[in-house]
Design a protein around this motif. Structure first.
Motif, PDB file in Angstrom:
ATOM      1  N   THR A  38       0.773  -1.125   0.029  1.00  0.00           N
ATOM      2  CA  THR A  38       0.040   0.017  -0.078  1.00  0.00           C
ATOM      3  C   THR A  38       0.854   1.153   0.082  1.00  0.00           C
ATOM      4  O   THR A  38       0.312   2.375  -0.245  1.00  0.00           O
ATOM      5  N   HIS A  39       2.228   0.977   0.402  1.00  0.00           N
ATOM      6  CA  HIS A  39       3.124   2.241   0.329  1.00  0.00           C
ATOM      7  C   HIS A  39       4.488   1.888  -0.301  1.00  0.00           C
ATOM      8  O   HIS A  39       4.938   0.787   0.018  1.00  0.00           O
ATOM      9  N   ALA A  40       4.864   2.779  -1.224  1.00  0.00           N
ATOM     10  CA  ALA A  40       6.267   2.552  -1.651  1.00  0.00           C
ATOM     11  C   ALA A  40       6.834   3.774  -2.090  1.00  0.00           C
ATOM     12  O   ALA A  40       5.981   4.652  -2.712  1.00  0.00           O
ATOM     13  N   LEU A 116      -0.568  10.279  -3.652  1.00  0.00           N
ATOM     14  CA  LEU A 116      -1.282   9.099  -3.576  1.00  0.00           C
ATOM     15  C   LEU A 116      -1.582   8.879  -5.212  1.00  0.00           C
ATOM     16  O   LEU A 116      -2.075   9.689  -5.842  1.00  0.00           O
ATOM     17  N   GLN A 117      -1.283   7.727  -5.695  1.00  0.00           N
ATOM     18  CA  GLN A 117      -1.294   7.231  -7.069  1.00  0.00           C
ATOM     19  C   GLN A 117      -2.417   6.347  -7.110  1.00  0.00           C
ATOM     20  O   GLN A 117      -2.779   5.370  -6.437  1.00  0.00           O
ATOM     21  N   ALA A 118      -3.372   6.719  -8.215  1.00  0.00           N
ATOM     22  CA  ALA A 118      -4.368   5.508  -8.595  1.00  0.00           C
ATOM     23  C   ALA A 118      -3.797   4.778  -9.755  1.00  0.00           C
ATOM     24  O   ALA A 118      -3.478   5.327 -10.730  1.00  0.00           O
ATOM     25  N   VAL A 119      -3.479   3.529  -9.576  1.00  0.00           N
ATOM     26  CA  VAL A 119      -2.699   2.690 -10.628  1.00  0.00           C
ATOM     27  C   VAL A 119      -4.029   1.729 -11.127  1.00  0.00           C
ATOM     28  O   VAL A 119      -4.727   1.187 -10.735  1.00  0.00           O
ATOM     29  N   ASN A 120      -3.774   1.673 -12.525  1.00  0.00           N
ATOM     30  CA  ASN A 120      -4.740   0.935 -13.361  1.00  0.00           C
ATOM     31  C   ASN A 120      -3.936   0.222 -14.310  1.00  0.00           C
ATOM     32  O   ASN A 120      -2.906   0.454 -14.911  1.00  0.00           O
ATOM     33  N   LEU A 130      -1.790   3.369  -4.519  1.00  0.00           N
ATOM     34  CA  LEU A 130      -0.452   3.296  -3.939  1.00  0.00           C
ATOM     35  C   LEU A 130      -0.198   4.638  -3.413  1.00  0.00           C
ATOM     36  O   LEU A 130      -0.339   5.573  -4.117  1.00  0.00           O
ATOM     37  N   ASP A 131       0.371   4.806  -2.096  1.00  0.00           N
ATOM     38  CA  ASP A 131       0.903   6.035  -1.519  1.00  0.00           C
ATOM     39  C   ASP A 131       2.442   6.019  -1.752  1.00  0.00           C
ATOM     40  O   ASP A 131       2.945   5.352  -1.258  1.00  0.00           O
ATOM     41  N   ILE A 140      -1.573   7.420   4.060  1.00  0.00           N
ATOM     42  CA  ILE A 140      -1.940   6.039   4.199  1.00  0.00           C
ATOM     43  C   ILE A 140      -1.173   5.162   5.322  1.00  0.00           C
ATOM     44  O   ILE A 140      -1.525   4.924   6.411  1.00  0.00           O
ATOM     45  N   ALA A 141       0.225   5.542   5.352  1.00  0.00           N
ATOM     46  CA  ALA A 141       0.946   4.899   6.258  1.00  0.00           C
ATOM     47  C   ALA A 141       1.324   5.650   7.267  1.00  0.00           C
ATOM     48  O   ALA A 141       2.122   5.411   8.220  1.00  0.00           O
TER      49      ALA A 141
END
Length: 436
Positions: A38-40, A116-120, A130-131, A140-141
């Motif tokens: 969820t975080h990277a 914050l990324q919306a990954v499609n 993914l944050d 998020i984290a």
């Protein structure tokens, strides 16, 4: 309209409705995706996990794509595209009926990704989040959400805010003032639990067949078997287990029970502890239809009696397993067990003359269907034994219950350890199997 025509129309309409209902509820096959993390931060590697499932009534063949095209969209609408790379080689995967296959791709977080990324996944109706912010600024984290739990959708007229739920309702859900409970741990699904019971439960699994059968030749009698194996080491990486992760302790107990005599005595019971190494797929073909496994170890067998009725033996064995997966969702397995005896008891020094040195095993198993198993042993001077078994899942009968209806046929020597040198006439027994 005649009465007959009226009834025929009603019947036809009913059949059409039933057919439409069946089509509407027909099973499908598909694939689901999720991000492992969820975080990277930019430059780190994330994993796109997928489950390819087949709930249809025919086997599925699917070629894994080498790459997935990812879209990264930030909060301000900036779009970045990159590739995710398949773990392993491209291959045509055969997924049997009512089965699934796990897949994984690796992707590096783009250097320009912020917040914050919306990954499609392009071409798929899949949206993941993914944050990418540093942890101290992460949405998020960064920490728990110190806000009340609201009664969603309960805003009164003229108000845009939903009221908070009463404290007792929140407490009943297992939540605190700022954080909810981990659902998997709360309901016993946590995979990383360190409790002794969870470790034991995850390490124990089926080994040999488990059944209870009854026959009536020469008087009512029963034969039953219980069996399990225990994995001694927990893999650090379940997808890539090390050599020691395939070492097991096994235990099997087989008994012949006299139900005809007044006291219902046990004719003989065999206790069979073992230590072995086993891997189901040492090698598999690119199409995943052929695969070769191996089991090797040592086993002790005794009947727990003393004096003239005492019997025991020890043997080392190696068991190669050749498997073929049919497109229709079934597996054919040829698994000869080659045995070398040592430390035979003085009451049964000639055991190998009756039981031989090889257990020839052949098994055909449909997914959620018929299971056929054959065992043949050849001793000296024409002494042999044949065992044939068939099992059918009870969920596919009117009973709709767990387990299998089980039929077993045995003829020859060594049905019991006590009577290894006595030939049993052909006997058919019928019962229930938990593991066929």
């Amino acid at each position: 309209m005649t009465r007959l025509t009226h009834h025929l129309n009603i019947l036809l309409s009913t059949l059409m409705l039933c057919g439409a209902a069946c089509l509407a509820s027909s099973a499908t096959a598909g694939i689901t995706y999720r991000l492992e993390q969820t975080h990277a931060v930019p430059g780190e590697t994330v994993n796109v996990r997928a489950v390819l499932f087949n709930d249809s009534d025919t086997a599925l063949t699917w070629t894994t794509p080498k790459n997935l095209v990812l879209q990264w969209r930030s909060e301000n609408g900036k779009t970045i595209r990159s590739l995710a790379y398949l773990d392993g080689a491209e291959a045509a995967i055969n997924v049997p009926v009512n089965n699934f296959v796990k897949l994984s791709w690796r992707a590096v977080v783009p250097s320009e990704a912020q917040g914050l990324q919306a990954v499609n996944i392009e071409g798929e109706p899949t949206l993941m989040a993914l944050d990418t912010s540093p942890k101290e600024h992460s949405l998020i984290a960064s920490g728990p959400a110190a806000v009340p739990v609201i009664d969603a959708g309960a805003a009164s007229a003229g108000s845009r805010s939903d009221p908070p739920l009463p404290e007792n309702v929140v407490a009943a859900a297992g939540a605190t003032a700022d954080q909810g409970p981990p659902v998997t741990a709360r309901y016993g699904l946590a995979s990383n639990s360190n409790s002794a019971f969870e470790n034991f439960r995850s390490a124990i699994s089926a080994y040999e067949p488990i059944y209870f059968d009854v026959g009536n030749k020469g008087g009512k009698n029963a034969r039953y078997q219980v069996s399990f194996k225990y994995r001694l080491f927990t893999p650090n990486d379940p997808e890539n287990p090390e050599f020691v992760d395939n070492i097991y302790l096994g235990y099997t107990q087989t008994a012949l029970w006299d139900l005809h005599s007044d006291s219902h005595p046990f004719v003989d019971t065999s206790f069979k502890p073992s230590l072995f190494w086993r891997k189901d797929a040492l090698w598999q073909s690119a199409q995943k239809d052929w695969f070769v496994g191996l089991a090797t170890g040592v086993e002790h067998e005794s009947n727990g009696k003393s004096g003239d009725d005492s019997r025991s033996l020890n043997f080392a064995y190696i068991q190669p397993e050749l498997n073929y997966r049919f497109d229709g969702g079934s597996t054919l397995t040829f698994a000869p067990r080659i045995k070398s005896y040592f430390s035979l008891e003085s009451h049964n020094p000639d055991y190998a003359d009756y039981a031989g040195h090889v257990d020839w095993k052949l098994r055909f198993a449909q997914d959620n269907g018929l299971v056929l198993t054959g065992l043949y042993r050849q001793g000296d001077k024409g002494r042999n034994a044949t065992q044939i078994e068939a099992a059918w899942p009870l969920r596919r009968t009117f009973l709709n219950m767990n387990g299998y209806i089980h039929v077993q046929y045995f003829k020859g020597y060594s049905e019991t350890l006590l009577g290894y040198n006595h030939k049993s006439d052909g006997q058919v027994r019928l019962g229930i199997a938990l593991v066929p």
